[in-house]
Design a protein around this motif. Structure first.
Motif, short mmCIF file in Angstrom:
data_model
loop_
_atom_site.label_atom_id
_atom_site.label_comp_id
_atom_site.label_asym_id
_atom_site.label_seq_id
_atom_site.Cartn_x
_atom_site.Cartn_y
_atom_site.Cartn_z
N ARG B 18 9.42 -4.53 -6.86
CA ARG B 18 8.78 -5.34 -5.84
C ARG B 18 8.00 -6.43 -6.54
O ARG B 18 6.91 -6.20 -7.02
CB ARG B 18 7.81 -4.49 -5.04
CG ARG B 18 8.45 -3.58 -4.05
CD ARG B 18 7.39 -2.99 -3.15
NE ARG B 18 7.90 -1.80 -2.50
CZ ARG B 18 7.80 -0.59 -2.98
NH1 ARG B 18 7.20 -0.40 -4.12
NH2 ARG B 18 8.30 0.44 -2.33
N GLY B 19 8.52 -7.62 -6.65
CA GLY B 19 7.71 -8.75 -7.09
C GLY B 19 7.18 -8.62 -8.50
O GLY B 19 7.82 -8.09 -9.39
N LEU B 20 5.96 -9.12 -8.66
CA LEU B 20 5.37 -9.21 -9.98
C LEU B 20 5.04 -7.84 -10.54
O LEU B 20 4.71 -6.92 -9.80
CB LEU B 20 4.06 -10.00 -9.91
CG LEU B 20 4.11 -11.50 -9.75
CD1 LEU B 20 2.70 -12.04 -9.89
CD2 LEU B 20 4.98 -12.13 -10.79
N ILE B 33 -8.70 -10.13 -7.22
CA ILE B 33 -9.62 -10.61 -6.19
C ILE B 33 -8.80 -11.33 -5.13
O ILE B 33 -7.93 -12.14 -5.45
CB ILE B 33 -10.64 -11.58 -6.80
CG1 ILE B 33 -11.39 -10.90 -7.94
CG2 ILE B 33 -11.63 -12.06 -5.75
CD1 ILE B 33 -12.19 -11.85 -8.79
N GLU B 34 -9.07 -11.03 -3.88
CA GLU B 34 -8.44 -11.74 -2.79
C GLU B 34 -9.54 -12.28 -1.89
O GLU B 34 -10.35 -11.51 -1.37
CB GLU B 34 -7.54 -10.80 -1.98
CG GLU B 34 -6.31 -10.30 -2.71
CD GLU B 34 -5.19 -11.33 -2.79
OE1 GLU B 34 -5.38 -12.46 -2.29
OE2 GLU B 34 -4.14 -11.02 -3.34
N GLU B 35 -9.56 -13.60 -1.72
CA GLU B 35 -10.57 -14.18 -0.84
C GLU B 35 -9.95 -14.35 0.54
O GLU B 35 -9.03 -15.16 0.72
CB GLU B 35 -11.03 -15.54 -1.39
CG GLU B 35 -12.25 -16.06 -0.69
CD GLU B 35 -12.84 -17.30 -1.35
OE1 GLU B 35 -12.31 -17.72 -2.38
OE2 GLU B 35 -13.82 -17.81 -0.80
N LEU B 121 3.35 -4.79 -8.39
CA LEU B 121 2.36 -4.96 -7.32
C LEU B 121 2.76 -6.07 -6.37
O LEU B 121 3.23 -7.12 -6.80
CB LEU B 121 1.00 -5.28 -7.95
CG LEU B 121 -0.20 -5.32 -7.01
CD1 LEU B 121 -0.42 -3.97 -6.39
CD2 LEU B 121 -1.44 -5.74 -7.78
N ILE B 123 1.02 -7.82 -2.99
CA ILE B 123 -0.08 -7.85 -2.02
C ILE B 123 0.22 -8.94 -0.98
O ILE B 123 0.46 -10.09 -1.34
CB ILE B 123 -1.43 -8.16 -2.72
CG1 ILE B 123 -1.73 -7.04 -3.71
CG2 ILE B 123 -2.55 -8.26 -1.70
CD1 ILE B 123 -3.01 -7.23 -4.46
N GLN B 124 0.22 -8.54 0.27
CA GLN B 124 0.49 -9.50 1.34
C GLN B 124 -0.72 -9.57 2.25
O GLN B 124 -1.35 -8.56 2.55
CB GLN B 124 1.72 -9.08 2.15
CG GLN B 124 3.00 -9.00 1.35
CD GLN B 124 3.44 -10.36 0.84
OE1 GLN B 124 3.12 -11.40 1.43
NE2 GLN B 124 4.15 -10.37 -0.26
N ILE B 125 -1.04 -10.80 2.68
CA ILE B 125 -2.25 -11.00 3.47
C ILE B 125 -1.92 -11.55 4.85
O ILE B 125 -1.04 -12.40 4.98
CB ILE B 125 -3.16 -12.02 2.76
CG1 ILE B 125 -3.40 -11.57 1.33
CG2 ILE B 125 -4.49 -12.15 3.47
CD1 ILE B 125 -4.04 -12.63 0.50
N GLU B 127 -0.66 -12.73 8.22
CA GLU B 127 0.60 -12.71 8.96
C GLU B 127 1.78 -12.38 8.05
O GLU B 127 2.84 -11.97 8.53
CB GLU B 127 0.83 -14.04 9.70
CG GLU B 127 1.44 -15.15 8.87
CD GLU B 127 0.42 -15.89 8.04
OE1 GLU B 127 -0.72 -15.43 7.98
OE2 GLU B 127 0.77 -16.92 7.46
N GLN B 128 1.60 -12.54 6.72
CA GLN B 128 2.69 -12.19 5.81
C GLN B 128 2.85 -10.68 5.69
O GLN B 128 3.88 -10.20 5.23
CB GLN B 128 2.41 -12.79 4.43
CG GLN B 128 2.52 -14.29 4.43
CD GLN B 128 1.81 -14.90 3.24
OE1 GLN B 128 1.40 -14.19 2.33
NE2 GLN B 128 1.69 -16.20 3.24
#
Lengths: 214, 215
Positions: B18-20, B33-35, B121, B123-125, B127-128
């Motif tokens: 899955r991705g990165l 960190i996710e803002e 990892l 990580i979707q934020i 509406e994604q």
């Protein structure tokens, strides 16, 4: 999932969008990482040949807001390498399948932590459901409009993110300035009083027990 | 040979990656960190692979590893702190706007050393993070209705971000006003201190010299 096309979507773009919906795996990751002093952090991804990929990064906190960035293809082939950059974006198409990776390095800094925001996207946006991807039909005017709106809204989200990062940097500097003004002013006032007192007492000592010489 | 190995690894991983991904040691904890604005859903999916020293290869799946995921809100309070298996999914919704920290590490009892791990990892934020095929099946939406739903979700997320932007701009303005006021009052204060010190110095020295009968 992000689309990486600037400006207004043209018919060609839409045709490309439609064809890309049938094929293509897509990934997009955006996040911020904290780089401690002398730290290096690398991220890897397996990408197929001929995929259009996009890496964008910006340093949001720390020191001179700069970082060393390097992007490698399979076999440690350098695709992009820059020293002490504050922000940049790399748009490339992979020429071979395999493990691609990019690294952020704060090795040149001995004591400032940096926070780096990055956004890595590969491929194009997948279809909204599997069925749409499999059937190949002509889209009605309404559907084309909806797709245009979707692409425009994705662009809006991108602009919002860019705006947030720029504003974050400005706000960080303002908060730091505010703190510094307080501490330095306090320090200066105390220094003022101390120096004034010292001047008087040193002067007094010159005149004490030397009365006869004056 | 190397190409074949890479290709083989790639094919094996195709169904499960899955991705990165990134590398950590067993004792390390990596934080991201996710803002995000308030009331935003964040979905994180991860998969851990162990590097086997003997065969010098990444095992396709390592069910024995336990991972610990910790999420802190912008004020440093822990929102989510759970143990998961080697492959898992965590979801949380932000209550406050700001920088949320997501830390992933193993739940090893060792203090240093340990094996190398590869963590995928994703990580979707906002509406994604919404799974549209699931939404279509659950609410029995047609194709066009689903697309409109996606547009509505996007607009909702944009609105939340704008609200957050307004809050941030207000904070920025307060800080600037505070700096302005501080500069003004401290300058005034320091000038007064300077004048008072000068007056005190002169008066003190005058009385000192008079006492010493020099003046």
């Amino acid at each position: 999932m992000k689309m990486r096309r600037g400006g207004r979507p043209s018919l060609l773009n839409l045709a490309l969008l439609v064809t890309c919906w049938v094929v293509g795996q897509s990934r997009a990751t955006e996040m911020e990482i904290e780089l401690k002093d002398n730290a290096v952090q690398c991220f890897y991804e397996q990408i197929e040949k001929g995929q259009r990929c996009f890496l964008e990064y910006q340093v949001t906190r720390g020191g001179n807001f700069d970082v060393d960035v390097a992007l490698f293809g399979p076999g440690d082939r350098v695709i992009y390498q820059k020293q002490r950059k504050q922000y940049d974006s790399v748009d490339f198409t992979t020429t071979e399948s395999g493990e691609h990776y990019f690294c952020f390095s704060n090795e040149f800094s001995s004591f400032t932590h940096k926070v780096v925001y990055f956004d890595f996207a590969t491929g194009s946006e997948p279809p909204i459901t599997d069925e749409i991807g499999k059937t190949h039909k002509a889209f009605t005017q309404f559907e084309v409009s909806v797709m245009k709106i979707h692409e425009a809204l994705t662009l809006v989200r991108d602009y919002q993110t860019h705006h947030r990062l720029r504003e974050s940097k400005g706000r960080d500097t303002a908060e730091y300035l505010n703190e510094r003004v307080q501490y330095w002013s306090l320090g200066e006032s105390i220094l003022l009083v101390v120096v004034g007192l010292c001047q008087v007492f040193v002067l007094r000592r010159f005149f004490a027990n030397k009365r006869s010489q004056i | 040979m190397h190409c074949v190995k890479v290709l083989l690894a790639f094919v094996v991983c195709l169904g499960t990656t899955r991705g990165l991904y990134f590398h950590i040691s067993e004792t390390e904890v990596k934080c991201f960190i996710e803002e995000v604005p308030a009331e935003t859903m964040i979905v994180g999916k991860y998969k851990t692979q162990l590097f086997e020293e003997g065969r010098q290869m990444w095992l396709p799946s390592s069910p024995g590893i336990g991972m610990h995921v910790e999420v802190k809100n912008p004020f440093g309070k822990v929102m989510l702190s759970r143990h998961y298996s080697a492959e898992g999914r965590f979801t949380f919704t932000s209550h406050d706007s700001g920088e949320h920290t997501i830390c992933i590490g193993t739940n090893t009892t060792r203090w240093f050393g340990g094996n190398k791990l590869r963590v995928h990892l994703d990580i979707q934020i906002g509406e994604q993070a919404v799974n549209y095929p699931e939404v279509a099946a659950r609410e029995k939406l047609g194709e066009l209705q689903l697309r409109i739903r996606q547009l509505l979700d996007q607009i909702e997320q944009i609105t939340k971000e704008q609200v957050y932007q307004r809050q941030r701009e207000e904070r920025f303005r307060l800080v600037s006003d505070s700096t302005n006021a501080r500069v003004l009052w401290w300058s005034l204060g320091q000038t007064i201190i300077l004048i008072l010190m000068g007056i005190w110095q002169m008066r003190h020295l005058k009385s000192f010299f008079e006492a010493k009968k020099l003046v």
